[in-house]
Design an enzyme around this catalytic site. Structure first.
Site, PDB file in Angstrom:
ATOM      1  N   GLU A 149      78.597  10.714  51.914  1.00  0.00           N
ATOM      2  CA  GLU A 149      78.159  10.769  50.522  1.00  0.00           C
ATOM      3  C   GLU A 149      79.180  10.068  49.626  1.00  0.00           C
ATOM      4  O   GLU A 149      80.370  10.350  49.687  1.00  0.00           O
ATOM      5  CB  GLU A 149      78.013  12.222  50.058  1.00  0.00           C
ATOM      6  N   GLU A 248      70.910  18.740  43.392  1.00  0.00           N
ATOM      7  CA  GLU A 248      72.287  19.199  43.601  1.00  0.00           C
ATOM      8  C   GLU A 248      72.973  19.525  42.276  1.00  0.00           C
ATOM      9  O   GLU A 248      73.765  18.755  41.752  1.00  0.00           O
ATOM     10  CB  GLU A 248      73.101  18.144  44.371  1.00  0.00           C
TER      11      GLU A 248
END
Length: 279
Positions: A149, A248
Site C-alpha cells: 500500500e 478506510e
C-alpha cells in the site's frame, strides 16, 4: 467492485460491533485492522482468532483482508538495529499466518514505515527489499498475499507512488506480492489514480475508497474532500475492477463512527445509483 467495511474507525467499540454494523449496512466483506483491543496479531495467535472467525460466521461477513498494526512503531523492517528489525519481521510473519487463518489466499496490507532521516538511500532500500523478500517467502509458505500500500509523504518516503510499488515488486519478485490503491496516497502525491490500474493491471489487488485533501493525510468519506468522487467510481468501473473497496476511515469521525460509517456507505451507494441511472 464490492464494498468492504474497515474496522479501524471502530476501535472504541467491541469488535463485534464492527461486524454488526457491516452487516446492517450491506457491506460484502470486512477488512480487519490489527490493533488492540480488536485483532492484534500476537493476540490472534494466542487464541483470539477463534472469536474473530466466529463473528465472521455468525454475521455471514467474510473477512477479506488484514491490516496489521505497523506504523510508525514499534514495528519497522528498516530499523538500523538488527534485533529490532528481526523482531519486526517475526511480527509480520505472525500477521501473515493469521491472515491465512482468516481464509485461504487472503491478503495482508503492508505499507513499509518511514525509515527515518539521515539514512543512506541504498541502505534503507536494501533493508526494505530484504525484509519484504523474507516475508514474501513466508507468504508463499502459508498461502497468503502481501498487498503493498502506498501512503502519504508524511507517513513514509519509501512506497508512496505506483512506480514505487512496481519497482518494489520487481525487486522482491514473488507471485504473492501485489499492489493496491489508496486514493489519499494518490492525491497527496499528485498522481492520477488511474496510474495504479494502468501499471498494476491484474495485480491491482485492493482499493481504499476514501476522499481526501491534497495537503493532508486524513481519510474522508465521499464528498468531504477534493476528489471528483462520481468520476472516481466511474473510473474504477471503467477499468473493470471487480475486487473489494474498503471505506478506510480511522478516527476522522471519532465523534460517532457508527453514524458516519452509515453515511459514508450511503454516499457511495447513491453515487452508484446515479451512475447506473444515467447509462
Amino acid at each position: 467492485m464490492k464494498l468492504s467495511f474497515f474496522t479501524g474507525s471502530m476501535s472504541m467499540y467491541p469488535l463485534e460491533k464492527s461486524f454488526e454494523l457491516a452487516a446492517e449496512c450491506g457491506f460484502e466483506g470486512i477488512e480487519i485492522c490489527g490493533i488492540r483491543p480488536h485483532a492484534y496479531a500476537p493476540d490472534l495467535k494466542n487464541g483470539d482468532i477463534v472469536n474473530l472467525m466466529k463473528l465472521s460466521k455468525d454475521y455471514k461477513m467474510p473477512i477479506i483482508g488484514f491490516e496489521p498494526y505497523q506504523a510508525p512503531h514499534p514495528y519497522n523492517i528498516m530499523y538500523e538495529r538488527a534485533d529490532w528489525r528481526k523482531e519486526s519481521i517475526e511480527y509480520f510473519k505472525t500477521a501473515l499466518e493469521m491472515t491465512a487463518a482468516m481464509g485461504a489466499g487472503n491478503f495482508m496490507v503492508m505499507a513499509p514505515g518511514h525509515p527515518g532521516f539521515g539514512r543512506d538511500v541504498d541502505d534503507k532500500w536494501k533493508m526494505m527489499i530484504d525484509g519484504l523478500t523474507e516475508l514474501a517467502e513466508h507468504a508463499e509458505k502459508v498461502n497468503a498475499t502481501i498487498v503493498l500500500e502506498t501512503v502519504t509523504p508524511w507517513e513514509s518516503s519509501m512506497i508512496i507512488t505506483s512506480d514505487d510499488i512496481v519497482r518494489t515488486r520487481r525487486a522482491v519478485n514473488s507471485p504473492n506480492v501485489k499492489g493496491m490503491l489508496d486514493l489519499v496516497a494518490a492525491i497527496t502525491n499528485a498522481e492520477p489514480p488511474s496510474e495504479y490500474f494502468e501499471k498494476l493491471g491484474k495485480d491491482m489487488h485492493h482499493l481504499h475508497l476514501v476522499d481526501g485533501h491534497i495537503d493532508g493525510e486524513d481519510h474522508l468519506m465521499a464528498g468531504d474532500g477534493d476528489m471528483p468522487f462520481r468520476e472516481i467510481l466511474e473510473m474504477i468501473e471503467g477499468y473493470g475492477y471487480e475486487g473489494y473497496c474498503s471505506l478506510e476511515h480511522f478516527e476522522e469521525y471519532r465523534m460517532d463512527p457508527i453514524l458516519f460509517n452509515k453515511k459514508a456507505v450511503r454516499m457511495i451507494r447513491e453515487l452508484q445509483a446515479e451512475i447506473a441511472a444515467d447509462k
